[in-house]
Design a protein around this motif. Structure first.
Motif, PDB file in Angstrom:
ATOM      1  N   PRO A 185       0.815  -1.228   0.000  1.00 11.71           N
ATOM      2  CA  PRO A 185       0.000   0.000   0.000  1.00 11.71           C
ATOM      3  C   PRO A 185       0.840   1.265   0.000  1.00 11.71           C
ATOM      4  CG  PRO A 185      -0.931  -1.598   1.519  1.00 11.71           C
ATOM      5  CD  PRO A 185       0.384  -2.160   1.061  1.00 11.71           C
ATOM      6  N   THR A 186       1.915   1.300   0.782  1.00  9.17           N
ATOM      7  CA  THR A 186       2.755   2.496   0.851  1.00  9.17           C
ATOM      8  C   THR A 186       3.434   2.756  -0.481  1.00  9.17           C
ATOM      9  OG1 THR A 186       3.149   2.112   3.212  1.00  9.17           O
ATOM     10  CG2 THR A 186       4.639   3.616   2.080  1.00  9.17           C
ATOM     11  N   HIS A 192       1.944   7.089  -6.837  1.00  9.49           N
ATOM     12  CA  HIS A 192       0.890   7.834  -7.529  1.00  9.49           C
ATOM     13  C   HIS A 192       0.505   9.133  -6.817  1.00  9.49           C
ATOM     14  CE1 HIS A 192      -0.049   5.086 -10.788  1.00  9.49           C
ATOM     15  NE2 HIS A 192       0.107   4.087  -9.941  1.00  9.49           N
ATOM     16  N   ALA A 193       1.291   9.586  -5.858  1.00  9.24           N
ATOM     17  CA  ALA A 193       0.942  10.802  -5.119  1.00  9.24           C
ATOM     18  C   ALA A 193       1.320  12.074  -5.868  1.00  9.24           C
ATOM     19  CB  ALA A 193       1.619  10.796  -3.747  1.00  9.24           C
ATOM     20  N   GLY A 206      -4.733  -2.489   6.672  1.00 11.55           N
ATOM     21  CA  GLY A 206      -3.483  -2.551   5.920  1.00 11.55           C
ATOM     22  C   GLY A 206      -2.605  -1.334   6.068  1.00 11.55           C
ATOM     23  N   MET A 207      -3.120  -0.253   6.705  1.00 14.04           N
ATOM     24  CA  MET A 207      -2.317   0.952   6.918  1.00 14.04           C
ATOM     25  C   MET A 207      -2.095   1.132   8.417  1.00 14.04           C
ATOM     26  SD  MET A 207      -1.440   2.240   4.020  1.00 14.04           S
ATOM     27  CE  MET A 207      -0.877   3.870   4.473  1.00 14.04           C
ATOM     28  N   VAL A 212       1.664   4.189   7.851  1.00 12.01           N
ATOM     29  CA  VAL A 212       1.253   5.594   7.815  1.00 12.01           C
ATOM     30  C   VAL A 212       2.464   6.505   7.927  1.00 12.01           C
ATOM     31  CG1 VAL A 212       0.005   7.390   9.060  1.00 12.01           C
ATOM     32  CG2 VAL A 212      -1.085   5.184   8.647  1.00 12.01           C
ATOM     33  N   GLN A 213       3.382   6.180   8.853  1.00 11.61           N
ATOM     34  CA  GLN A 213       4.578   7.005   9.007  1.00 11.61           C
ATOM     35  C   GLN A 213       5.412   6.995   7.736  1.00 11.61           C
ATOM     36  OE1 GLN A 213       7.172   6.009  12.270  1.00 11.61           O
ATOM     37  NE2 GLN A 213       8.225   7.968  12.170  1.00 11.61           N
ATOM     38  N   ALA A 214       5.549   5.835   7.103  1.00 10.83           N
ATOM     39  CA  ALA A 214       6.306   5.762   5.854  1.00 10.83           C
ATOM     40  C   ALA A 214       5.651   6.603   4.768  1.00 10.83           C
ATOM     41  CB  ALA A 214       6.427   4.307   5.406  1.00 10.83           C
ATOM     42  N   LEU A 215       4.325   6.568   4.694  1.00  8.78           N
ATOM     43  CA  LEU A 215       3.608   7.365   3.694  1.00  8.78           C
ATOM     44  C   LEU A 215       3.795   8.853   3.961  1.00  8.78           C
ATOM     45  CD1 LEU A 215       1.670   7.587   1.302  1.00  8.78           C
ATOM     46  CD2 LEU A 215      -0.229   7.394   2.929  1.00  8.78           C
TER      47      LEU A 215
END
Length: 227
Positions: A185-186, A192-193, A206-207, A212-215
């Motif tokens: 997911p990350t 695509h961000a 899954g997050m 979340v921190q990696a994202l």
């Protein structure tokens, strides 16, 4: 119910991008804006949106206090990078809202938030579903046959389409690009961000905190984490 956009800043100039983003969000939603310095107040309304400044220093990551808010808040939390300047640099793709979702365990509140954000901005919604090969693939003696992978991927495409169908009906004017990627997911979201006005993820499904921190570390655009 007290619907309000809350932006957190401090007295050193940090968080200005968050306040700017929150100001525009409040205008788009027709909601009052409250700017607080330091920690957000207790007892936030579940209908509120909390906007935080996020350091982009190379030796810094989302701090423990910020992650605690993301993990525990009853309302959507939107960390905004300190160096975020909307559309200051031309991008390869038109501005859009991106949502990362798990089509097997969708967070419906996050999907609704993402569709509404795209509607308010009059942009496309890019729905990204990350998937992985089933456990049986590891038992194969060689590489996964092309036919098997195509079958599995077709199933994931159908899962995503089925998950989004009721939201497409609720928001018929929002164009949607559905994307199914064999990535984490990350990785899928970071890929695509670029050009996104906003990235939306549902908390959990899954997050987890590490994802979340990696994202937050990889993304240079605001990320809404929706419980």
């Amino acid at each position: 119910m007290n619907r309000v956009i809350i932006a957190c800043a401090n007295g050193t100039g940090r968080g200005r991008a968050a306040v700017d983003w929150a100001t525009r969000e409040a205008s788009l939603r027709g909601l009052p804006l409250e700017v607080v310095y330091g920690s957000p107040p207790d007892g936030l309304s579940p209908a509120a949106v909390l906007v935080l400044g996020l350091s982009t220093a190379q030796d810094d990551t989302a701090g423990p206090a910020q992650l605690a808010l993301v993990a525990a808040s009853a309302c959507p939390v939107v960390p905004v990078p300190d160096d975020h300047t909307p559309f200051a640099v031309p991008v390869r793709h038109p501005p859009h809202v991106t949502i990362g979702l798990n089509a097997r365990h969708p967070v419906e509140r996050a999907i609704d938030f993402a569709f509404d954000a795209a509607r308010l901005r009059d942009v496309r919604l890019h729905a990204v579903h990350a998937w992985e090969l089933p456990a049986c693939a590891a038992e194969l003696p060689s590489t996964v046959p092309v036919e098997d992978r195509a079958t599995w991927e077709d199933h994931e495409v159908q899962l995503l389409a089925d998950t989004l169908r009721p939201w497409r009906l609720k928001y018929p004017r929002v164009p949607v690009l559905e994307d199914v990627l064999l990535l984490s997911p990350t990785e899928a979201l970071a890929h695509h961000a670029e050009g996104a006005a906003l990235v939306v993820v549902g908390r959990g499904a899954g997050m987890g905190p590490d994802a979340v921190q990696a994202l937050l570390r990889e993304s240079r655009c605001p990320v809404a984490v929706v419980p």
